[in-house]
Design an enzyme around this catalytic site. Structure first.
Site, PDB file in Angstrom:
ATOM      1  N   SER A  13       0.822  -1.215   0.000  1.00 58.96           N
ATOM      2  CA  SER A  13       0.000   0.000   0.000  1.00 58.96           C
ATOM      3  C   SER A  13       0.856   1.264   0.000  1.00 58.96           C
ATOM      4  O   SER A  13       0.378   2.349  -0.328  1.00 58.96           O
ATOM      5  CB  SER A  13      -0.909   0.011   1.234  1.00 58.96           C
ATOM      6  N   LYS A  14       2.127   1.133   0.374  1.00 53.45           N
ATOM      7  CA  LYS A  14       2.996   2.312   0.476  1.00 53.45           C
ATOM      8  C   LYS A  14       3.333   2.924  -0.883  1.00 53.45           C
ATOM      9  O   LYS A  14       3.793   4.061  -0.954  1.00 53.45           O
ATOM     10  CB  LYS A  14       4.281   1.958   1.226  1.00 53.45           C
TER      11      LYS A  14
END
Length: 345
Positions: free
Chosen positions: A47-48
């Site tokens: 998700s980063k």
């Protein structure tokens, strides 16, 4: 050429729009309908990617980042990988201060992506000069033409998920989501996603996942920072020994604490039941769902979305290593329920 033809100009065009996948076997005993937002489908496998691309592009728009500049960050691994990936495409140097708790796999990946990596001791106070927070600040001061991303205290961390993860989940569930379950580390994912969802429907319950040894749950309940809550734990990217301003505690309804051991075993269970090879924090999020079911939190018609933040390949030397699991005492035959699934030698 463009996305209509499924041809992309770079990996950066693949960030976001990750699939929502129904969970079937692992959730069979539970009331409700369960869906996983599987962030490993991002090109950097977590998700980063969303915050790395968003924050860098915002800095470019404001003229803060210029060609040849250096990006500096504090990371448990995933944000660093995403920043290194974006830096390669956009032509920046990348320096990362990494917690020693990060798996060797993550650290090797960061070096492979061209980042300069400083490994800092995990179990020191946040204001200790050796902590990865303080090392990153020092490197920023010492490096001309550098930008410190500072994800723990950067509101753009929240904005990235407000503009992407939240709208995606709302659209994918056709507005039927009743509960969001998400781990909280920097707090950007849960805060930005929750903020958007609550604007669409204030009745959606936001359930945060914290670790034993972290201060977040107690702070959420009391607004007091309690140092006595802090002790070493093994899960990466979950919980904190400080209070990040990238966490909007007011949009979170409840926190659930999970153990290192149960989170590790549950991550393995996700792989064996759903065919999803996910990371340690995904196991933690799923473990929270189990505990919430024990408390009869969910009902038959509920639509529960859980965010699985990253890919299992980042933990081959940890939770997916029988040797590591045995060293931690996590593969005790008395504790493993399905012995046919995990061989103990």
């Amino acid at each position: 050429m463009g996305q209509k033809n499924q041809v992309y100009n770079s990996v950066l065009e693949l960030v976001g729009n990750t699939p929502l996948i129904k969970l079937n076997r692992i959730t069979a005993p539970f009331k409700g309908n369960y869906f996983a937002k599987v962030e490993a489908f991002n090109p950097g496998h977590s998700s980063k990617d969303r915050i790395a691309l968003y924050i860098i592009e915002q800095a470019e728009k404001k003229g803060i980042l210029k060609p040849g500049d250096t990006i500096i960050e504090t990371t448990s691994g995933n944000t660093g990988f995403s920043l290194a990936m974006v830096s390669i495409i956009k032509g920046y140097k990348c320096i990362l201060a990494v917690s020693s708790k990060s798996s060797p796999d993550k650290i090797d990946m960061l070096k492979t992506m061209g980042a300069k990596v400083y490994v800092c001791p995990a179990h020191v106070a946040a204001d200790d000069p050796r902590s990865y927070y303080e090392v990153a600040k020092r490197l920023h001061k010492e490096t001309a033409g550098s930008v410190y991303i500072n994800q723990y205290f950067n509101e753009l961390n929240i904005d990235a998920h407000y503009h992407s993860t939240g709208p995606e989940i709302w659209s994918q569930t056709e507005g039927k989501i009743t509960h969001l379950v998400a781990c909280s580390g920097t707090g950007g994912t849960i805060s930005g996603t929750a903020k958007y969802l609550k604007e669409q429907n204030p009745n959606i319950k936001i359930l945060g996942v914290d670790a034993y040894g972290s201060v977040l749950k107690k702070y959420h309940e009391t607004r007091e920072f309690d140092e006595k809550e802090i002790y070493p734990y093994r899960i990466e990217g979950l919980g904190k020994n400080l209070i990040p301003t990238a966490t909007e505690f007011d949009v979170i309804d409840e926190f659930v604490k999970v153990t290192d051991e149960e989170s590790a075993l549950t991550a393995r269970e996700i792989a064996k039941t759903e065919g999803l090879f996910v990371g340690y924090t995904s196991g933690a999020a799923m473990q929270a769902i189990k505990q919430l079911n024990d408390e009869s939190t969910f009902d038959t018609n509920d639509v529960v979305v859980v965010i699985f933040p990253d890919h299992g390949s980042r933990y081959m030397s940890k939770i997916y290593s029988d040797t590591w699991m045995k060293e931690q005492g996590f593969l005790d035959t008395a504790k493993v329920k399905s012995k046919e699934d995990i061989d103990i030698i």
